[in-house]
Design a protein around this motif. Structure first.
Motif, PDB file in Angstrom:
ATOM      1  N   GLN A 191       0.201  -1.611  -0.085  1.00 56.00           N
ATOM      2  CA  GLN A 191      -0.251   0.264   0.284  1.00 56.00           C
ATOM      3  C   GLN A 191       0.643   1.323  -0.453  1.00 56.00           C
ATOM      4  OE1 GLN A 191      -0.689  -2.471   1.711  1.00 56.00           O
ATOM      5  NE2 GLN A 191      -2.367  -3.298   2.854  1.00 56.00           N
ATOM      6  N   THR A 192       2.225   1.015   0.672  1.00 60.76           N
ATOM      7  CA  THR A 192       2.651   2.903   0.713  1.00 60.76           C
ATOM      8  C   THR A 192       3.316   2.464  -0.766  1.00 60.76           C
ATOM      9  OG1 THR A 192       3.658   1.497   2.719  1.00 60.76           O
ATOM     10  CG2 THR A 192       4.756   3.578   1.366  1.00 60.76           C
ATOM     11  N   GLU A 193       3.804   1.431  -1.311  1.00 59.54           N
ATOM     12  CA  GLU A 193       4.219   1.253  -3.006  1.00 59.54           C
ATOM     13  C   GLU A 193       3.016   2.351  -3.781  1.00 59.54           C
ATOM     14  OE1 GLU A 193       6.687  -1.339  -4.394  1.00 59.54           O
ATOM     15  OE2 GLU A 193       6.461  -2.206  -3.254  1.00 59.54           O
ATOM     16  N   GLU A 194       2.217   1.526  -3.781  1.00 49.88           N
ATOM     17  CA  GLU A 194       0.834   2.547  -4.735  1.00 49.88           C
ATOM     18  C   GLU A 194       0.887   3.652  -4.607  1.00 49.88           C
ATOM     19  OE1 GLU A 194      -2.718  -0.819  -3.727  1.00 49.88           O
ATOM     20  OE2 GLU A 194      -1.480  -2.034  -4.474  1.00 49.88           O
ATOM     21  N   ALA A 195       0.685   4.277  -2.685  1.00 52.25           N
ATOM     22  CA  ALA A 195       0.005   5.561  -2.430  1.00 52.25           C
ATOM     23  C   ALA A 195       1.059   6.580  -2.939  1.00 52.25           C
ATOM     24  CB  ALA A 195      -0.230   5.543  -1.020  1.00 52.25           C
ATOM     25  N   PHE A 196       3.153   6.099  -2.860  1.00 53.21           N
ATOM     26  CA  PHE A 196       3.946   6.717  -3.220  1.00 53.21           C
ATOM     27  C   PHE A 196       3.497   6.837  -4.705  1.00 53.21           C
ATOM     28  CE2 PHE A 196       7.426   7.701  -5.102  1.00 53.21           C
ATOM     29  CZ  PHE A 196       8.180   8.764  -4.403  1.00 53.21           C
ATOM     30  N   PHE A 197       3.515   5.972  -5.439  1.00 53.59           N
ATOM     31  CA  PHE A 197       3.692   6.440  -7.122  1.00 53.59           C
ATOM     32  C   PHE A 197       1.815   6.928  -7.629  1.00 53.59           C
ATOM     33  CE2 PHE A 197       6.591   3.570  -6.584  1.00 53.59           C
ATOM     34  CZ  PHE A 197       7.158   3.704  -7.356  1.00 53.59           C
ATOM     35  N   LEU A 198       0.842   7.180  -6.689  1.00 51.91           N
ATOM     36  CA  LEU A 198      -0.133   8.223  -6.815  1.00 51.91           C
ATOM     37  C   LEU A 198      -0.101   9.326  -6.315  1.00 51.91           C
ATOM     38  CD1 LEU A 198      -3.080   5.671  -5.904  1.00 51.91           C
ATOM     39  CD2 LEU A 198      -2.592   6.227  -7.718  1.00 51.91           C
ATOM     40  N   GLN A 199       1.762   9.981  -5.830  1.00 52.46           N
ATOM     41  CA  GLN A 199       1.742  11.212  -5.802  1.00 52.46           C
ATOM     42  C   GLN A 199       1.632  11.030  -4.311  1.00 52.46           C
ATOM     43  OE1 GLN A 199       1.910  13.450  -9.198  1.00 52.46           O
ATOM     44  NE2 GLN A 199       3.645  12.682  -9.915  1.00 52.46           N
TER      45      GLN A 199
ATOM     46  N   LYS B 180       1.228  12.053   0.100  1.00 53.05           N
ATOM     47  CA  LYS B 180       2.689  12.924   0.793  1.00 53.05           C
ATOM     48  C   LYS B 180       2.471  11.471   1.999  1.00 53.05           C
ATOM     49  CE  LYS B 180       0.923  17.258   0.372  1.00 53.05           C
ATOM     50  NZ  LYS B 180       0.820  18.414   1.822  1.00 53.05           N
ATOM     51  N   ILE B 181       3.270  10.907   0.751  1.00 53.24           N
ATOM     52  CA  ILE B 181       4.058   9.634   2.427  1.00 53.24           C
ATOM     53  C   ILE B 181       5.094   9.685   3.209  1.00 53.24           C
ATOM     54  CG2 ILE B 181       5.193   6.985   2.019  1.00 53.24           C
ATOM     55  CD1 ILE B 181       2.048   7.670   0.964  1.00 53.24           C
ATOM     56  N   TYR B 182       6.059  10.210   2.377  1.00 52.98           N
ATOM     57  CA  TYR B 182       7.058  10.694   3.201  1.00 52.98           C
ATOM     58  C   TYR B 182       7.155  12.057   3.641  1.00 52.98           C
ATOM     59  CZ  TYR B 182       8.211   5.869   2.232  1.00 52.98           C
ATOM     60  OH  TYR B 182       8.165   4.714   1.166  1.00 52.98           O
ATOM     61  N   ILE B 183       8.079  12.772   4.624  1.00 49.75           N
ATOM     62  CA  ILE B 183       8.108  14.740   5.063  1.00 49.75           C
ATOM     63  C   ILE B 183       9.561  14.382   3.734  1.00 49.75           C
ATOM     64  CG2 ILE B 183       9.401  15.891   5.993  1.00 49.75           C
ATOM     65  CD1 ILE B 183       7.377  14.769   8.580  1.00 49.75           C
TER      66      ILE B 183
ATOM     67  N   ASP C 182       4.223  11.296   6.278  1.00 46.10           N
ATOM     68  CA  ASP C 182       3.925  12.302   5.640  1.00 46.10           C
ATOM     69  C   ASP C 182       2.589  12.133   6.263  1.00 46.10           C
ATOM     70  OD1 ASP C 182       3.339  14.900   5.568  1.00 46.10           O
ATOM     71  OD2 ASP C 182       4.851  15.056   3.472  1.00 46.10           O
ATOM     72  N   VAL C 183       1.655  12.996   5.423  1.00 47.78           N
ATOM     73  CA  VAL C 183       0.146  12.699   6.058  1.00 47.78           C
ATOM     74  C   VAL C 183      -0.540  11.854   6.018  1.00 47.78           C
ATOM     75  CG1 VAL C 183      -1.973  14.194   5.650  1.00 47.78           C
ATOM     76  CG2 VAL C 183       0.211  15.138   6.379  1.00 47.78           C
ATOM     77  N   ASP C 184       0.081  11.516   4.538  1.00 48.10           N
ATOM     78  CA  ASP C 184      -0.850  10.196   3.949  1.00 48.10           C
ATOM     79  C   ASP C 184       0.114   8.627   4.598  1.00 48.10           C
ATOM     80  OD1 ASP C 184      -3.135  11.882   2.245  1.00 48.10           O
ATOM     81  OD2 ASP C 184      -1.091  11.719   0.958  1.00 48.10           O
ATOM     82  N   LEU C 185       0.902   8.886   4.881  1.00 48.77           N
ATOM     83  CA  LEU C 185       1.380   7.430   5.211  1.00 48.77           C
ATOM     84  C   LEU C 185       0.516   7.326   7.077  1.00 48.77           C
ATOM     85  CD1 LEU C 185       3.133   5.098   5.479  1.00 48.77           C
ATOM     86  CD2 LEU C 185       4.764   5.760   6.258  1.00 48.77           C
ATOM     87  N   SER C 186       0.907   8.822   7.354  1.00 46.36           N
ATOM     88  CA  SER C 186      -0.164   8.176   8.943  1.00 46.36           C
ATOM     89  C   SER C 186      -1.866   8.098   8.771  1.00 46.36           C
ATOM     90  CB  SER C 186       0.216   9.605   9.173  1.00 46.36           C
ATOM     91  OG  SER C 186      -0.108  10.231  10.383  1.00 46.36           O
ATOM     92  N   LYS C 187      -1.801   8.634   7.410  1.00 46.28           N
ATOM     93  CA  LYS C 187      -3.206   7.895   7.616  1.00 46.28           C
ATOM     94  C   LYS C 187      -3.595   6.602   7.164  1.00 46.28           C
ATOM     95  CE  LYS C 187      -5.331  11.916   5.792  1.00 46.28           C
ATOM     96  NZ  LYS C 187      -5.847  12.827   3.939  1.00 46.28           N
ATOM     97  N   LEU C 188      -2.476   5.918   6.161  1.00 45.25           N
ATOM     98  CA  LEU C 188      -2.833   4.581   6.158  1.00 45.25           C
ATOM     99  C   LEU C 188      -2.611   3.508   7.392  1.00 45.25           C
ATOM    100  CD1 LEU C 188      -1.707   3.095   3.153  1.00 45.25           C
ATOM    101  CD2 LEU C 188      -0.243   3.234   3.440  1.00 45.25           C
ATOM    102  N   PHE C 189      -1.855   3.971   8.374  1.00 46.76           N
ATOM    103  CA  PHE C 189      -1.352   3.537   9.466  1.00 46.76           C
ATOM    104  C   PHE C 189      -2.452   3.339  10.234  1.00 46.76           C
ATOM    105  CE2 PHE C 189       3.200   4.635   9.076  1.00 46.76           C
ATOM    106  CZ  PHE C 189       4.111   3.014   9.314  1.00 46.76           C
TER     107      PHE C 189
END
Length: 223
Positions: A184-192, A194-197, A204-211
């Motif tokens: 899911q992290t890979e998929e979200a990253f390539f959808l641009q 906000k995974i990493y600060i 970042d915000v979207d990885l926090s939401k994923l968790f």
């Protein structure tokens, strides 16, 4: 027990889980702590809970940075806990300090910049076992979550890091429940998303939401 700092309070995993589930959430560890330091914080926090206010479930967001932090912890002076707040303040606010003193990478890399895979004789593995045994004594279920960390040169998910799979197998041998969010992290990253600060690597915000979404789903499945 969540890795990283840098988010506003309303974007943290704990706050998002609280809003979605209307439950009380306590964060007892954030950044630059080795596994044994997290264990000590857990024990201290748990001992302060009254019988009618014990946690119902424990979630631990694990990252290979523990391999670095656990090694450092072996050599840290006793007064480190007093000077760490100063390091934390400067790391967030001083560009010059970060150039010379802040931790650069969450892992060690070979000449091809592929993460070194640590052997199970590394202190982190024995520390994780101690942590798991400590939590099991409380009879409170624990779930370990992990997602790809950021590669320090590309800024992409560090998918060549074999430590995740090795730790996953180790946790399975200890009968520990896990939530693996690497895909899911890979998929979200390539959808641009906000995974990493940026220039930092913490969630970042979207990885926090994923968790938070994964924890919410797990909570509702076991109501």
């Amino acid at each position: 027990m969540a890795m990283g700092y840098g988010l506003k309070s309303e974007n943290t995993v704990a706050h998002l889980v609280h809003l979605e589930n209307n439950v009380s959430v306590r964060t007892i560890a954030v950044d630059a702590l080795g596994t044994l330091a997290i264990k000590r914080l857990f024990e201290s926090s748990f001992s302060e809970c009254k019988d009618n206010n014990k946690p119902q479930k424990i979630y631990w967001i694990w990252n290979p940075s523990d391999f670095i932090d656990d090694t450092k912890e072996l050599n840290r002076p006793k007064f480190y806990s007093f000077i760490y707040p100063i390091h934390f303040f400067l790391a967030k606010r001083s560009y010059i300090y970060n150039l010379f003193f802040a931790t650069k990478n969450p892992n060690q890399y070979d000449t091809n910049f592929i993460p070194i895979v640590y052997d199970t004789n590394h202190p982190t593995y024995s520390n994780v076992k101690i942590m798991i045994e400590t939590v099991k004594k409380t009879e409170i279920p624990m779930v370990v979550l992990f997602a790809w960390g950021m590669h320090p040169t590309t800024g992409h998910p560090d998918t060549n890091d074999g430590n995740y799979e090795k730790m996953k197998s180790y946790l399975e041998s200890l009968a520990v429940s896990q939530i693996d969010l690497r895909r899911q992290t890979e998929e979200a990253f390539f959808l641009q998303k906000k995974i990493y600060i940026p220039n930092d690597g913490h969630p970042d915000v979207d990885l926090s939401k994923l968790f938070a979404n994964a924890i919410t789903k797990d909570l509702k499945q076991h109501e």
